[in-house]
Design a protein around this motif. Sequence first.
Motif, PDB file in Angstrom:
ATOM      1  N   GLN A   1       4.473  17.936   1.242  1.00  0.00           N
ATOM      2  CA  GLN A   1       4.058  17.633   2.598  1.00  0.00           C
ATOM      3  C   GLN A   1       3.792  16.141   2.723  1.00  0.00           C
ATOM      4  OE1 GLN A   1       0.735  19.956   3.920  1.00  0.00           O
ATOM      5  NE2 GLN A   1       0.588  18.947   5.895  1.00  0.00           N
ATOM      6  N   VAL A   2       4.275  15.551   3.809  1.00  0.00           N
ATOM      7  CA  VAL A   2       4.081  14.130   4.041  1.00  0.00           C
ATOM      8  C   VAL A   2       2.646  13.886   4.478  1.00  0.00           C
ATOM      9  CG1 VAL A   2       4.748  12.180   5.478  1.00  0.00           C
ATOM     10  CG2 VAL A   2       6.488  13.788   4.657  1.00  0.00           C
ATOM     11  N   GLN A   3       2.031  12.848   3.927  1.00  0.00           N
ATOM     12  CA  GLN A   3       0.691  12.446   4.351  1.00  0.00           C
ATOM     13  C   GLN A   3       0.800  11.222   5.245  1.00  0.00           C
ATOM     14  OE1 GLN A   3      -1.680  12.019   0.798  1.00  0.00           O
ATOM     15  NE2 GLN A   3      -2.050  14.205   0.677  1.00  0.00           N
ATOM     16  N   LEU A   4       0.015  11.230   6.333  1.00  0.00           N
ATOM     17  CA  LEU A   4       0.022  10.141   7.287  1.00  0.00           C
ATOM     18  C   LEU A   4      -1.362   9.500   7.342  1.00  0.00           C
ATOM     19  CD1 LEU A   4       2.470  11.956   8.167  1.00  0.00           C
ATOM     20  CD2 LEU A   4       2.006  11.230  10.490  1.00  0.00           C
ATOM     21  N   GLU A   5      -1.398   8.188   7.391  1.00  0.00           N
ATOM     22  CA  GLU A   5      -2.656   7.478   7.536  1.00  0.00           C
ATOM     23  C   GLU A   5      -2.580   6.586   8.762  1.00  0.00           C
ATOM     24  OE1 GLU A   5      -3.676   4.862   4.361  1.00  0.00           O
ATOM     25  OE2 GLU A   5      -5.758   4.629   5.034  1.00  0.00           O
ATOM     26  N   ASP A   6      -3.404   6.913   9.761  1.00  0.00           N
ATOM     27  CA  ASP A   6      -3.397   6.099  10.979  1.00  0.00           C
ATOM     28  C   ASP A   6      -4.631   5.207  10.994  1.00  0.00           C
ATOM     29  OD1 ASP A   6      -3.533   9.257  12.762  1.00  0.00           O
ATOM     30  OD2 ASP A   6      -5.040   8.355  11.448  1.00  0.00           O
ATOM     31  N   THR A   7      -4.395   3.949  11.297  1.00  0.00           N
ATOM     32  CA  THR A   7      -5.441   2.930  11.294  1.00  0.00           C
ATOM     33  C   THR A   7      -5.261   1.994  12.480  1.00  0.00           C
ATOM     34  OG1 THR A   7      -4.090   1.512   9.874  1.00  0.00           O
ATOM     35  CG2 THR A   7      -5.657   2.965   8.765  1.00  0.00           C
ATOM     36  N   GLY A   8      -6.265   1.128  12.666  1.00  0.00           N
ATOM     37  CA  GLY A   8      -6.145   0.077  13.667  1.00  0.00           C
ATOM     38  C   GLY A   8      -6.993   0.263  14.902  1.00  0.00           C
ATOM     39  N   GLY A   9      -7.707   1.368  14.987  1.00  0.00           N
ATOM     40  CA  GLY A   9      -8.559   1.571  16.137  1.00  0.00           C
ATOM     41  C   GLY A   9      -9.746   0.633  16.139  1.00  0.00           C
ATOM     42  N   THR A  99      10.287  17.019  13.726  1.00  0.00           N
ATOM     43  CA  THR A  99      11.743  16.941  13.759  1.00  0.00           C
ATOM     44  C   THR A  99      12.295  17.133  15.157  1.00  0.00           C
ATOM     45  OG1 THR A  99      11.877  19.288  13.202  1.00  0.00           O
ATOM     46  CG2 THR A  99      12.000  17.721  11.370  1.00  0.00           C
ATOM     47  N   ASP A 100      11.480  17.632  16.080  1.00  0.00           N
ATOM     48  CA  ASP A 100      11.919  17.821  17.459  1.00  0.00           C
ATOM     49  C   ASP A 100      11.413  16.678  18.331  1.00  0.00           C
ATOM     50  OD1 ASP A 100      11.365  21.397  17.258  1.00  0.00           O
ATOM     51  OD2 ASP A 100      13.157  20.219  16.805  1.00  0.00           O
ATOM     52  N   PHE A 101      12.262  16.169  19.192  1.00  0.00           N
ATOM     53  CA  PHE A 101      11.903  15.083  20.099  1.00  0.00           C
ATOM     54  C   PHE A 101      11.193  15.706  21.295  1.00  0.00           C
ATOM     55  CE2 PHE A 101      11.998  10.780  21.199  1.00  0.00           C
ATOM     56  CZ  PHE A 101      12.416  10.609  22.522  1.00  0.00           C
ATOM     57  N   THR A 102       9.891  15.854  21.173  1.00  0.00           N
ATOM     58  CA  THR A 102       9.131  16.617  22.127  1.00  0.00           C
ATOM     59  C   THR A 102       7.740  16.028  22.305  1.00  0.00           C
ATOM     60  OG1 THR A 102       8.195  18.811  22.581  1.00  0.00           O
ATOM     61  CG2 THR A 102       8.395  18.185  20.272  1.00  0.00           C
ATOM     62  N   SER A 103       7.107  16.371  23.417  1.00  0.00           N
ATOM     63  CA  SER A 103       5.740  15.940  23.680  1.00  0.00           C
ATOM     64  C   SER A 103       4.730  17.050  23.364  1.00  0.00           C
ATOM     65  CB  SER A 103       5.599  15.507  25.135  1.00  0.00           C
ATOM     66  OG  SER A 103       5.911  16.581  25.994  1.00  0.00           O
ATOM     67  N   THR A 104       5.212  18.146  22.827  1.00  0.00           N
ATOM     68  CA  THR A 104       4.354  19.303  22.541  1.00  0.00           C
ATOM     69  C   THR A 104       3.721  19.150  21.159  1.00  0.00           C
ATOM     70  OG1 THR A 104       5.822  20.698  23.852  1.00  0.00           O
ATOM     71  CG2 THR A 104       4.277  21.796  22.351  1.00  0.00           C
ATOM     72  N   PRO A 105       2.416  19.058  21.075  1.00  0.00           N
ATOM     73  CA  PRO A 105       1.786  18.792  19.776  1.00  0.00           C
ATOM     74  C   PRO A 105       2.004  19.885  18.737  1.00  0.00           C
ATOM     75  CG  PRO A 105       0.130  19.231  21.470  1.00  0.00           C
ATOM     76  CD  PRO A 105       1.440  19.067  22.166  1.00  0.00           C
ATOM     77  N   THR A 106       2.165  21.108  19.154  1.00  0.00           N
ATOM     78  CA  THR A 106       2.347  22.187  18.178  1.00  0.00           C
ATOM     79  C   THR A 106       3.686  22.106  17.460  1.00  0.00           C
ATOM     80  OG1 THR A 106       3.144  23.626  19.958  1.00  0.00           O
ATOM     81  CG2 THR A 106       0.804  23.784  19.360  1.00  0.00           C
ATOM     82  N   GLN A 107       4.591  21.277  17.955  1.00  0.00           N
ATOM     83  CA  GLN A 107       5.897  21.123  17.306  1.00  0.00           C
ATOM     84  C   GLN A 107       5.867  20.095  16.185  1.00  0.00           C
ATOM     85  OE1 GLN A 107       8.597  23.124  18.094  1.00  0.00           O
ATOM     86  NE2 GLN A 107       6.952  24.149  19.186  1.00  0.00           N
ATOM     87  N   TYR A 108       4.736  19.445  15.990  1.00  0.00           N
ATOM     88  CA  TYR A 108       4.626  18.438  14.933  1.00  0.00           C
ATOM     89  C   TYR A 108       3.896  19.032  13.748  1.00  0.00           C
ATOM     90  CZ  TYR A 108       6.435  15.037  18.174  1.00  0.00           C
ATOM     91  OH  TYR A 108       7.263  14.343  19.028  1.00  0.00           O
ATOM     92  N   ARG A 109       4.475  18.791  12.576  1.00  0.00           N
ATOM     93  CA  ARG A 109       3.961  19.446  11.376  1.00  0.00           C
ATOM     94  C   ARG A 109       2.901  18.609  10.675  1.00  0.00           C
ATOM     95  NH1 ARG A 109       7.534  20.910   5.966  1.00  0.00           N
ATOM     96  NH2 ARG A 109       5.776  21.328   4.594  1.00  0.00           N
ATOM     97  N   ASP A 110       3.117  17.306  10.600  1.00  0.00           N
ATOM     98  CA  ASP A 110       2.247  16.450   9.788  1.00  0.00           C
ATOM     99  C   ASP A 110       1.429  15.544  10.703  1.00  0.00           C
ATOM    100  OD1 ASP A 110       5.164  16.226   7.901  1.00  0.00           O
ATOM    101  OD2 ASP A 110       3.397  17.362   7.262  1.00  0.00           O
TER     102      ASP A 110
END
Length: 121
Positions: A1-9, A99-110
Amino acid sequence: QVQLEDTGGGLVQAGGSLRLSCATSGRIFSSAVMAWFRQAPGKEREFVAAMRWGVQRTMYADSVKGRFTISRGNANTAYLQMNSLKYDDTALYFCARGTDFTSTPTQYRDWGQGTQVTVSS
């Protein structure tokens, strides 16, 4: 599983700018979609912007068009440049990979853990 780190706020005055970063644990493949969402207290998670990585196709929520820009950095980093910030932009911002070009949050895995953006009026 890909890990994402969001920063900059951070805390910024209305009219100011911030740049959020999303670093992934592995290379972002051309077929992937990187996106940003946000969630304010008591509200549902809201789509902000997305990019199909390889062709750099983008889409934005109406509320941020003309003010926010999603972009690519190196092979494993995405950015969200936020200009002309408004009080209503205050929220916890998350990057996401799917993997889907969508605005629906449930379609995003990571998902990243979130970075707080606070805009003072």
